[in-house]
Design a protein around this motif. Structure first.
Motif, PDB file in Angstrom:
ATOM      1  N   PHE A 173      29.450 103.904  13.752  1.00  0.00           N
ATOM      2  CA  PHE A 173      29.934 102.531  13.648  1.00  0.00           C
ATOM      3  C   PHE A 173      28.697 101.653  13.619  1.00  0.00           C
ATOM      4  O   PHE A 173      27.851 101.726  14.512  1.00  0.00           O
ATOM      5  N   LYS A 181      35.617  93.625  13.557  1.00  0.00           N
ATOM      6  CA  LYS A 181      34.915  94.780  12.996  1.00  0.00           C
ATOM      7  C   LYS A 181      35.513  96.111  13.445  1.00  0.00           C
ATOM      8  O   LYS A 181      35.151  97.159  12.901  1.00  0.00           O
ATOM      9  N   ALA A 183      35.427  97.887  16.456  1.00  0.00           N
ATOM     10  CA  ALA A 183      34.609  98.837  17.219  1.00  0.00           C
ATOM     11  C   ALA A 183      35.485  99.787  18.039  1.00  0.00           C
ATOM     12  O   ALA A 183      35.226 101.001  18.090  1.00  0.00           O
ATOM     13  N   ASP A 185      38.539 100.677  17.397  1.00  0.00           N
ATOM     14  CA  ASP A 185      39.230 101.574  16.467  1.00  0.00           C
ATOM     15  C   ASP A 185      38.329 102.733  16.066  1.00  0.00           C
ATOM     16  O   ASP A 185      38.796 103.865  15.911  1.00  0.00           O
ATOM     17  N   ALA A 186      37.036 102.453  15.889  1.00  0.00           N
ATOM     18  CA  ALA A 186      36.097 103.518  15.543  1.00  0.00           C
ATOM     19  C   ALA A 186      36.038 104.565  16.655  1.00  0.00           C
ATOM     20  O   ALA A 186      35.987 105.775  16.383  1.00  0.00           O
ATOM     21  N   LEU A 197      30.371 109.882  18.186  1.00  0.00           N
ATOM     22  CA  LEU A 197      30.282 108.572  17.545  1.00  0.00           C
ATOM     23  C   LEU A 197      29.048 107.856  18.061  1.00  0.00           C
ATOM     24  O   LEU A 197      28.896 107.672  19.277  1.00  0.00           O
ATOM     25  N   MET A 199      27.173 104.178  17.932  1.00  0.00           N
ATOM     26  CA  MET A 199      27.533 102.792  17.668  1.00  0.00           C
ATOM     27  C   MET A 199      26.270 101.938  17.731  1.00  0.00           C
ATOM     28  O   MET A 199      25.490 102.036  18.676  1.00  0.00           O
ATOM     29  N   LEU A 243      30.328 106.676   7.688  1.00  0.00           N
ATOM     30  CA  LEU A 243      30.386 105.376   8.352  1.00  0.00           C
ATOM     31  C   LEU A 243      31.849 105.012   8.540  1.00  0.00           C
ATOM     32  O   LEU A 243      32.641 105.078   7.597  1.00  0.00           O
ATOM     33  N   LEU A 244      32.212 104.612   9.765  1.00  0.00           N
ATOM     34  CA  LEU A 244      33.562 104.119  10.042  1.00  0.00           C
ATOM     35  C   LEU A 244      33.539 102.604   9.987  1.00  0.00           C
ATOM     36  O   LEU A 244      32.716 101.962  10.652  1.00  0.00           O
ATOM     37  N   HIS A 245      34.445 102.031   9.202  1.00  0.00           N
ATOM     38  CA  HIS A 245      34.469 100.578   9.006  1.00  0.00           C
ATOM     39  C   HIS A 245      35.916 100.077   9.119  1.00  0.00           C
ATOM     40  O   HIS A 245      36.507  99.596   8.143  1.00  0.00           O
ATOM     41  N   THR A 291      44.292 103.727  12.074  1.00  0.00           N
ATOM     42  CA  THR A 291      43.393 104.705  12.693  1.00  0.00           C
ATOM     43  C   THR A 291      43.869 106.133  12.451  1.00  0.00           C
ATOM     44  O   THR A 291      43.047 107.034  12.240  1.00  0.00           O
TER      45      THR A 291
END
Length: 345
Positions: A173, A181, A183, A185-186, A197, A199, A243-245, A291
């Motif tokens: 993230f 953004k 965060a 959820d990521a 993950l 961040m 990348l998680l967005h 998600t």
């Protein structure tokens, strides 16, 4: 031809950590200089450019909080406008405030609209619809009340983003720690898939970070590294599996999305705002509804060819393409302008 590039004065141009508007102003200025243009960058005094630099403050108001933001903005914008007749064209990256001078100068102004902070600012843009030359950074981020000269996607320097063929086994993230953004959820996506993950980003919403994000940072599966400079950013983006967005707003562009793909890293994003324009679904990443769907797409990352991500990003989001597209805008604007400023060559 002499051109003035007006950058904000919140951060240095180019920024050290955060400052997407400043980064784009820098990329355009440096790209034009490389093409032989006579460029003056109006930015903070600690900014860096191969062109000329004009400034009214040494550092930005976000970097030195003892300064008053509105005072710096007024001094900064007026500093350019009082010498506007020295330039053939002004490229404004400072939102709507410089438009209020445009009726008092003869130099045409191109304004890149880097998103709308609120619908309440649109009346200023509407007032100058007949004389302004607006550029959107995505087709999705256009107001039906405004007239546009073009859409030009943000561009980044491919040489600054190394291609990584074989990534490490983590998701990333990279962005502001803010509800918009996604965060949290990521983190949920990573936990649902059993992935690590990492961040990175500035904490923009302290309460959100404290209540929704920080309790889930364990230093093992979920690790927060804070804001990342260019070298760390490129390493994080390039070595990520994806990348998680998972955004929760209609994002105008999403610079980290283009940067990730430039490294060869696919992106899994919520299908909002400009994401369908940036990501080739099932080619350079995936567009998810929520998600759960994003977590399911993590299992399909093996189908994405990382070299295709790189090729896609270079063809659409390179600094060179952006500069070429803006030169076309400048030429169009100058042809439409019947009275050019004095001393502009």
């Amino acid at each position: 031809m002499k051109i003035a590039v007006l950058s904000p004065v919140a951060w240095r141009t180019p920024p050290v950590h955060y400052g997407p508007w400043e980064q784009m102003a820098s990329n355009i200025a440096e790209g034009l200089v490389a093409k032989g243009w006579d460029v003056t960058l109006f930015a903070t005094g600690n900014s860096q450019t191969a062109g000329k630099l004009e400034s009214i403050c040494e550092s930005g108001y976000e970097e030195d909080r003892s300064q008053d933001a509105k005072v710096l903005e007024c001094l900064h914008i007026s500093h350019l406008m009082e010498q506007a007749d020295q330039f053939a064209i002004i490229h404004n990256h400072f939102d709507f405030l410089p438009l209020t001078y445009s009726g008092l100068i003869r130099t045409p102004m191109v304004t890149t609209i880097h998103g709308f902070s609120s619908p309440r600012i649109i009346p200023v843009y509407k007032k100058y619809n007949d004389t302004g030359h607006y550029v959107s950074i995505s087709n999705s981020d256009r107001s039906p009340q405004l007239r546009y000269a073009a859409t030009v996607y943000n561009g980044i320097d491919p040489s600054g983003f190394g291609y990584v063929e074989t990534p490490e086994d983590y998701l990333l993230f990279f962005g502001r720690i803010h509800p918009d953004k996604g965060a949290r959820d990521a983190i949920d996506i990573a936990r649902q898939t059993g992935h690590r993950l990492l961040m990175a980003g500035i904490v923009q919403d302290e309460a959100y970070f404290r209540e929704k994000v920080e309790p889930l940072i364990d230093g093992e599966q979920v690790r927060f590294v804070g804001h990342a400079g260019p070298e760390q950013r490129n390493r994080l983006l390039g070595n990520a599996k994806a990348l998680l967005h998972p955004i929760h707003f209609e994002e105008p562009f999403g610079l980290s999305v283009a940067e990730a793909m430039m490294c060869g890293t696919p992106v899994i994003a919520f299908n909002r705002g400009s994401m369908p324009e940036l990501i080739g679904h099932e080619k350079t990443g995936f567009l998810a509804k929520n998600t759960a769907e994003a977590a399911a797409f993590v299992g399909q990352l093996h189908a994405i060819r990382r070299e295709q991500c790189r090729e896609w990003a270079i063809s659409r989001f390179s600094m060179q393409k952006m500069v070429d597209d803006y030169v076309k805008v400048y030429e169009k604007v100058l042809l439409q302008t019947t009275i050019l400023p004095r001393n502009n060559l």
